[in-house]
Design a protein around this motif. Structure first.
Motif, PDB file in Angstrom:
ATOM      1  N   ARG A 166       1.362  -1.135  -0.210  1.00  0.00           N
ATOM      2  CA  ARG A 166      -0.030  -0.032  -0.185  1.00  0.00           C
ATOM      3  C   ARG A 166       1.029   1.428   0.468  1.00  0.00           C
ATOM      4  O   ARG A 166       0.705   2.083  -0.295  1.00  0.00           O
ATOM      5  CB  ARG A 166      -0.722   0.007   1.027  1.00  0.00           C
ATOM      6  CG  ARG A 166      -1.432   1.255   1.231  1.00  0.00           C
ATOM      7  CD  ARG A 166      -2.444   1.843   0.313  1.00  0.00           C
ATOM      8  NE  ARG A 166      -3.802   0.318   0.089  1.00  0.00           N
ATOM      9  CZ  ARG A 166      -4.535   1.183  -1.359  1.00  0.00           C
ATOM     10  NH1 ARG A 166      -3.901   1.941  -1.734  1.00  0.00           N
ATOM     11  NH2 ARG A 166      -5.526   0.360  -0.865  1.00  0.00           N
ATOM     12  N   LEU A 167       2.067   1.098   0.680  1.00  0.00           N
ATOM     13  CA  LEU A 167       2.888   2.633   0.690  1.00  0.00           C
ATOM     14  C   LEU A 167       3.756   2.488  -0.107  1.00  0.00           C
ATOM     15  O   LEU A 167       3.825   3.671  -0.676  1.00  0.00           O
ATOM     16  CB  LEU A 167       4.361   2.253   1.757  1.00  0.00           C
ATOM     17  CG  LEU A 167       3.351   2.673   3.856  1.00  0.00           C
ATOM     18  CD1 LEU A 167       4.584   1.946   4.302  1.00  0.00           C
ATOM     19  CD2 LEU A 167       2.933   3.822   3.782  1.00  0.00           C
ATOM     20  N   ALA A 190      -4.845  -7.283   5.680  1.00  0.00           N
ATOM     21  CA  ALA A 190      -4.973  -6.729   4.407  1.00  0.00           C
ATOM     22  C   ALA A 190      -5.744  -5.319   4.005  1.00  0.00           C
ATOM     23  O   ALA A 190      -5.765  -5.104   2.787  1.00  0.00           O
ATOM     24  CB  ALA A 190      -4.189  -7.834   3.281  1.00  0.00           C
ATOM     25  N   ALA A 191      -6.310  -5.617   4.731  1.00  0.00           N
ATOM     26  CA  ALA A 191      -8.063  -4.871   4.831  1.00  0.00           C
ATOM     27  C   ALA A 191      -7.811  -3.644   4.194  1.00  0.00           C
ATOM     28  O   ALA A 191      -6.875  -2.869   5.395  1.00  0.00           O
ATOM     29  CB  ALA A 191      -9.042  -5.383   4.758  1.00  0.00           C
ATOM     30  N   ASP A 192      -8.034  -2.633   3.839  1.00  0.00           N
ATOM     31  CA  ASP A 192      -7.931  -1.195   3.525  1.00  0.00           C
ATOM     32  C   ASP A 192      -9.702  -0.776   4.088  1.00  0.00           C
ATOM     33  O   ASP A 192     -10.059   0.609   4.949  1.00  0.00           O
ATOM     34  CB  ASP A 192      -8.153  -0.240   2.233  1.00  0.00           C
ATOM     35  CG  ASP A 192      -6.933  -0.499   1.446  1.00  0.00           C
ATOM     36  OD1 ASP A 192      -5.834  -0.181   2.578  1.00  0.00           O
ATOM     37  OD2 ASP A 192      -7.176  -0.723   0.600  1.00  0.00           O
ATOM     38  N   LEU A 193     -10.657  -1.833   3.675  1.00  0.00           N
ATOM     39  CA  LEU A 193     -12.294  -1.466   4.462  1.00  0.00           C
ATOM     40  C   LEU A 193     -12.403  -2.646   4.663  1.00  0.00           C
ATOM     41  O   LEU A 193     -12.302  -4.166   3.294  1.00  0.00           O
ATOM     42  CB  LEU A 193     -12.329  -0.804   3.666  1.00  0.00           C
ATOM     43  CG  LEU A 193     -14.110  -0.575   3.893  1.00  0.00           C
ATOM     44  CD1 LEU A 193     -14.725   0.641   5.113  1.00  0.00           C
ATOM     45  CD2 LEU A 193     -14.920  -0.605   2.360  1.00  0.00           C
ATOM     46  N   TRP A 194     -13.388  -2.644   6.426  1.00  0.00           N
ATOM     47  CA  TRP A 194     -13.627  -4.257   6.179  1.00  0.00           C
ATOM     48  C   TRP A 194     -15.112  -4.029   5.754  1.00  0.00           C
ATOM     49  O   TRP A 194     -16.110  -3.010   6.702  1.00  0.00           O
ATOM     50  CB  TRP A 194     -13.568  -4.183   8.301  1.00  0.00           C
ATOM     51  CG  TRP A 194     -12.242  -5.216   8.390  1.00  0.00           C
ATOM     52  CD1 TRP A 194     -11.000  -4.926   7.470  1.00  0.00           C
ATOM     53  CD2 TRP A 194     -11.187  -5.446   9.408  1.00  0.00           C
ATOM     54  NE1 TRP A 194      -9.813  -5.378   7.721  1.00  0.00           N
ATOM     55  CE2 TRP A 194     -10.571  -6.034   9.746  1.00  0.00           C
ATOM     56  CE3 TRP A 194     -12.661  -5.892  10.405  1.00  0.00           C
ATOM     57  CZ2 TRP A 194      -9.806  -6.336  10.410  1.00  0.00           C
ATOM     58  CZ3 TRP A 194     -11.962  -6.144  12.053  1.00  0.00           C
ATOM     59  CH2 TRP A 194     -10.074  -7.126  11.746  1.00  0.00           C
ATOM     60  N   ARG A 216      -5.603   6.424   4.847  1.00  0.00           N
ATOM     61  CA  ARG A 216      -3.823   7.625   5.367  1.00  0.00           C
ATOM     62  C   ARG A 216      -4.746   6.683   7.146  1.00  0.00           C
ATOM     63  O   ARG A 216      -3.554   6.125   7.215  1.00  0.00           O
ATOM     64  CB  ARG A 216      -4.540   8.383   5.822  1.00  0.00           C
ATOM     65  CG  ARG A 216      -3.220   9.101   6.993  1.00  0.00           C
ATOM     66  CD  ARG A 216      -3.873  10.451   7.303  1.00  0.00           C
ATOM     67  NE  ARG A 216      -5.179   9.850   7.762  1.00  0.00           N
ATOM     68  CZ  ARG A 216      -5.073   9.855   8.937  1.00  0.00           C
ATOM     69  NH1 ARG A 216      -4.011   9.979   9.596  1.00  0.00           N
ATOM     70  NH2 ARG A 216      -6.003  10.251   9.921  1.00  0.00           N
ATOM     71  N   ARG A 217      -5.927   6.285   7.309  1.00  0.00           N
ATOM     72  CA  ARG A 217      -6.048   5.476   9.091  1.00  0.00           C
ATOM     73  C   ARG A 217      -5.827   5.089   9.215  1.00  0.00           C
ATOM     74  O   ARG A 217      -5.539   3.933   9.828  1.00  0.00           O
ATOM     75  CB  ARG A 217      -7.741   6.164   8.811  1.00  0.00           C
ATOM     76  CG  ARG A 217      -8.035   6.109  10.663  1.00  0.00           C
ATOM     77  CD  ARG A 217      -9.466   6.672  10.139  1.00  0.00           C
ATOM     78  NE  ARG A 217     -10.454   5.559   9.949  1.00  0.00           N
ATOM     79  CZ  ARG A 217     -10.851   6.282   9.416  1.00  0.00           C
ATOM     80  NH1 ARG A 217     -11.180   7.609   8.543  1.00  0.00           N
ATOM     81  NH2 ARG A 217     -12.249   5.575   8.250  1.00  0.00           N
ATOM     82  N   SER A 218      -5.955   3.840   7.678  1.00  0.00           N
ATOM     83  CA  SER A 218      -5.951   3.076   7.838  1.00  0.00           C
ATOM     84  C   SER A 218      -4.205   1.938   8.030  1.00  0.00           C
ATOM     85  O   SER A 218      -4.225   0.880   8.588  1.00  0.00           O
ATOM     86  CB  SER A 218      -6.775   1.268   6.788  1.00  0.00           C
ATOM     87  OG  SER A 218      -7.924   1.408   6.395  1.00  0.00           O
ATOM     88  N   LEU A 219      -3.301   2.973   6.732  1.00  0.00           N
ATOM     89  CA  LEU A 219      -2.326   2.488   7.174  1.00  0.00           C
ATOM     90  C   LEU A 219      -1.338   3.154   8.568  1.00  0.00           C
ATOM     91  O   LEU A 219      -0.814   2.300   8.948  1.00  0.00           O
ATOM     92  CB  LEU A 219      -1.704   3.685   6.320  1.00  0.00           C
ATOM     93  CG  LEU A 219      -1.302   2.883   4.565  1.00  0.00           C
ATOM     94  CD1 LEU A 219      -0.988   3.535   3.572  1.00  0.00           C
ATOM     95  CD2 LEU A 219      -0.422   1.298   4.732  1.00  0.00           C
ATOM     96  N   ILE A 261       0.668   0.080  10.994  1.00  0.00           N
ATOM     97  CA  ILE A 261       1.513   0.812  11.051  1.00  0.00           C
ATOM     98  C   ILE A 261       1.936   0.774  13.180  1.00  0.00           C
ATOM     99  O   ILE A 261       2.921   0.041  13.304  1.00  0.00           O
ATOM    100  CB  ILE A 261       2.613   2.346  10.354  1.00  0.00           C
ATOM    101  CG1 ILE A 261       2.434   1.037   9.124  1.00  0.00           C
ATOM    102  CG2 ILE A 261       3.548   2.244  11.512  1.00  0.00           C
ATOM    103  CD1 ILE A 261       3.083   2.571   8.374  1.00  0.00           C
ATOM    104  N   ASP A 262       0.247   0.960  13.909  1.00  0.00           N
ATOM    105  CA  ASP A 262       1.445   1.008  14.551  1.00  0.00           C
ATOM    106  C   ASP A 262       0.670   0.436  15.448  1.00  0.00           C
ATOM    107  O   ASP A 262       1.230  -0.722  16.497  1.00  0.00           O
ATOM    108  CB  ASP A 262      -0.043   3.008  15.545  1.00  0.00           C
ATOM    109  CG  ASP A 262       0.167   2.252  16.700  1.00  0.00           C
ATOM    110  OD1 ASP A 262       0.922   2.981  17.498  1.00  0.00           O
ATOM    111  OD2 ASP A 262      -0.964   2.098  17.496  1.00  0.00           O
TER     112      ASP A 262
END
Length: 551
Positions: free
Chosen positions: A38-39, A155-159, A260-263, A267-268
C-alpha cells in the motif's frame, strides 16, 4: 522493520515463545500483504474485505453487490474455502502480480482449490477504485480457513463485516471487531438475515454494542430475511451498502482519509506487536544467561569440592592408602626410620626403587582414586544443572533435544585417567627442574626420580582433614615419611614450594577436565542463544516508524 523482524530469532522453547513466533509471522505477512504494497502504490484501488461468521451470507452479499455470481455460496460448512477477489477489468494490473497479498497464488477461471490460492474475477459493475474480497469464515471449524481470514482482514483498507441476527453477539467476531477498532481500520457492519419485523429490536441493540466497543462511527446496514432472486438479494436490500462503498471509493478525499487511517492504524499495531516480540527476545536472552549461570555455578562448585578432596586426604583413602603402605612398609619400619637415619635411607631407597610392581600399583590406585572422585563430583554437577534446567521450559527442551547432557560424557573416565598420568609425569620434570644445578641432584638421583616423585605425590594428598581414627595415624605417618625424605634431599622450603606447585598443577589439569564437561552445556546454549541486539533493533525500528508516521 521487516528485515529486523525476519532476522530475529527465538530459538529457545520458553513460555510464550510459540505465540511470539506466530505473532512475528503475522506481522511479516501484514507487512508483505498490505503495509509495504500500500505504501508503494498509495493510489491502488481500495481493498474491501468481506468477512464474518460462518453462514452469515458473505458470498451471497458479494454476488448481490456485483450483480452476478462471482463467488459460490453453499449450505455445507465451511462454505468459502478459497478467497475470491473481484475487481473492475481496468484494475487487473493492480492484482495480477503479487503487489498485494503476495503470499497467495493467483488463479483465474474458477480453478482455486484452497485457502492459499486467490481467485481473481473481474466485474464491470464495480468502480475501478474498489475491489471486493470474499474471505473465509473467521470462526471456521478449519484452522487454515480461520488463519486465512485473519490474514485477509489484516490486508484490508476497509472491512465489511457480516453477521446475523442469531449470531451477532458471538465472541469470535467481536474479538476481531475490537481489534479493528484498536487498529483504526474502516468498518461497515452488515446485520444480515434479520427476521421480518425484528429490525427495530435487534438493530439498536447491536448499535449499542458497537458504540461500547469503540466503533460508534461504523455504519450499520440491516438486511432482513427475504427470498433471493437468482441467488442474490434484491437490489433495494443492498443499495444502501453499495452507495456507501461507492462514495468512499469515488470521493478522493474520503478515499485518501480511509487509506491513511488504515495505514497509520496498521503501522501502529505492527509496532505494538513487534515490541511484544522484542520483549520475548529479551526474556529469552535472560533465560539463556540464567541457564548458563546455573551450569557454571554447578561446575564451579564441582571444582571447589574436588580441590578440597585433593587437599584434605580424601584421595588417600581406601586402595591408595593400602598401596602406599605396601610401598613404604609397616609401622615398625616407620619407628626405625625415626631413630636411625642411615637405615631409614637404605630401607626407603630399597622400597622405592626395588619394587616396581608396588610402584605401579600405587600409581594406578592414585589414578583410579582420582578418576572415581572426578566421576562423583561431575555426576553431582550434571544432576544439579539438569535439575535447574528442568525447572524452565527452555532448558527442559534443550535437555530433551540433547539427551547426552543428562549424564557425564562417555569419555570422562579415560580423559581423567590420562590427565592423572600426565600429571604424574610432570612431577618428574618438576623434580628435575628443582634439583638442576644443585648438589642435591645426586641425592635425588640416588633414590630414583620415580621414587621421589611418589613421595611428593603423597605430600600433595595426605592431609588429615578428611581422615579419621586409624587413618589419621597412617596418613600422618606417611606424610612425615614424605616430608622428612624430601626435606633431607631438597630442603624444607623447596618441599613446601614443590608441594604447592604439584597441587596447583593437579588442580589446573582437573579444571580442564571439568571445564570440558561444563562446555557441553555452554556450547549447547550458544547454539540456541538469541541475539540481544535483535530486541534493540526491533525497538529502534519501531521508534523510527512511529516518528515517521507522526510527521
Amino acid at each position: 522493520m521487516r528485515s529486523r523482524l525476519d532476522g530475529a530469532s527465538l530459538p529457545l522453547a520458553t513460555d510464550g515463545a510459540d505465540d511470539a513466533r506466530r505473532l512475528a509471522g503475522d506481522v511479516l505477512r501484514q507487512l508483505d500483504d498490505y503495509v509495504v504494497p500500500r505504501l508503494r502504490d498509495i493510489d491502488a484501488p481500495v481493498l474491501a474485505v468481506v468477512g464474518g461468521s460462518t453462514g452469515s451470507g458473505k458470498s451471497t452479499l458479494v454476488n448481490s453487490l456485483v450483480g452476478r455470481q462471482v463467488t459460490t455460496p453453499g449450505v455445507l460448512r465451511p462454505t468459502t474455502r478459497s478467497p475470491v477477489l473481484v475487481h473492475h477489468p481496468d484494475a487487473a494490473r493492480w492484482f495480477d502480480d503479487d503487489r498485494v497479498l503476495g503470499s497467495f497464488a493467483r488463479v483465474r477461471g474458477g480453478q482455486a482449490a484452497g485457502p492459499q490460492q486467490l481467485e481473481l474475477v473481474d466485474a464491470e459493475a464495480l468502480p475501478p477504485d474498489l475491489a471486493l474480497l470474499d474471505a473465509p469464515d473467521v470462526d471456521s471449524v478449519v484452522d487454515l480457513n480461520r488463519e486465512t481470514a485473519v490474514h485477509l482482514l489484516d490486508a484490508a483498507d476497509l472491512w465489511i463485516f457480516v453477521t446475523t441476527a442469531a449470531r451477532y453477539a458471538d465472541a469470535v467476531p467481536w474479538e476481531h471487531l475490537r481489534g479493528a477498532a484498536t487498529r483504526g481500520v474502516g468498518i461497515g457492519l452488515v446485520l444480515n438475515r434479520v427476521p421480518s419485523g425484528s429490525s427495530d429490536e435487534v438493530g439498536p441493540h447491536l448499535r449499542t454494542m458497537l458504540d461500547d466497543a469503540g466503533l460508534d462511527g461504523a455504519p450499520l446496514f440491516v438486511v432482513e430475511e427475504q427470498p433471493l432472486v437468482a441467488g442474490r438479494l434484491p437490489e433495494e436490500a443492498v443499495a444502501p451498502l453499495r452507495t456507501w462503498i461507492g462514495s468512499l471509493a469515488g470521493d478522493h478525499a474520503a478515499r485518501d482519509e480511509l487509506v491513511r487511517r488504515s495505514l497509520v492504524g496498521a503501522i501502529d499495531d505492527l509496532v505494538r506487536r513487534t515490541d511484544h516480540v522484542a520483549a520475548v527476545v529479551d526474556h529469552q536472552v535472560a533465560v539463556a544467561a540464567w541457564l548458563e549461570q546455573g551450569a557454571v555455578e554447578s561446575f564451579v562448585d564441582c571444582r571447589r569440592r574436588l580441590s578440597e578432596d585433593v587437599r584434605d586426604g580424601t584421595v588417600m583413602r581406601g586402595e591408595v592408602l593400602a598401596r602406599w603402605q605396601d610401598l613404604v612398609g609397616t609401622g615398625e619400619l616407620l619407628r626405625q626410620l625415626q631413630s636411625r637415619i642411615g637405615q631409614w635411607r637404605d630401607a626407603v631407597a630399597a622400597r622405592l626403587t626395588g619394587r616396581a610392581r608396588s610402584v605401579e600399583r600405587f600409581q594406578g590406585a592414585v589414578e583410579s582414586g582420582i578418576e572415581v572422585l572426578v566421576a562423583e563430583r561431575v555426576a553431582a554437577a550434571v544432576e544439579r544443572t539438569c535439575l535447574l534446567w528442568r525447572s524452565e521450559s527452555g532448558g527442559a527442551a534443550l535437555l530433551d533435544a540433547h539427551d547426552d547432557l543428562r549424564r557425564p560424557s562417555e569419555d570422562l573416565g579415560s580423559r581423567t585417567a590420562r590427565t592423572v598420568r600426565e600429571w604424574q609425569g610432570a612431577l618428574l620434570d618438576m623434580l628435575r627442574e628443582e634439583g638442576s644445578g644443585k648438589r642435591t641432584t645426586a641425592k635425588v638421583l640416588s633414590y630414583g626420580l620415580n621414587g621421589v616423585a611418589l613421595v611428593l605425590m603423597v605430600g600433595v594428598f595426605a592431609q588429615t582433614g578428611g581422615l579419621t581414627g586409624a587413618e589419621v595415624a597412617i596418613a600422618g605417618g606417611s606424610t612425615a615419611v614424605g616430608s622428612t625424605l624430601l626435606e633431607a634431599l631438597l630442603g624444607d622450603q623447596a618441599v613446601r614450594r614443590l608441594t604447592l606447585r604439584a597441587r596447583a598443577d593437579l588442580d589446573r589439569r582437573l579444571d580442564e577436565v571439568i571445564g570440558a564437561e561444563q562446555e557441553r552445556y555452554t556450547r549447547t546454549l550458544d547454539a540456541s542463544r538469541p541475539d540481544p541486539g535483535d530486541a534493540d533493533g526491533l525497538r529502534a525500528a519501531g521508534a523510527e516508524l512511529r516518528a515517521q508516521v507522526a510527521t
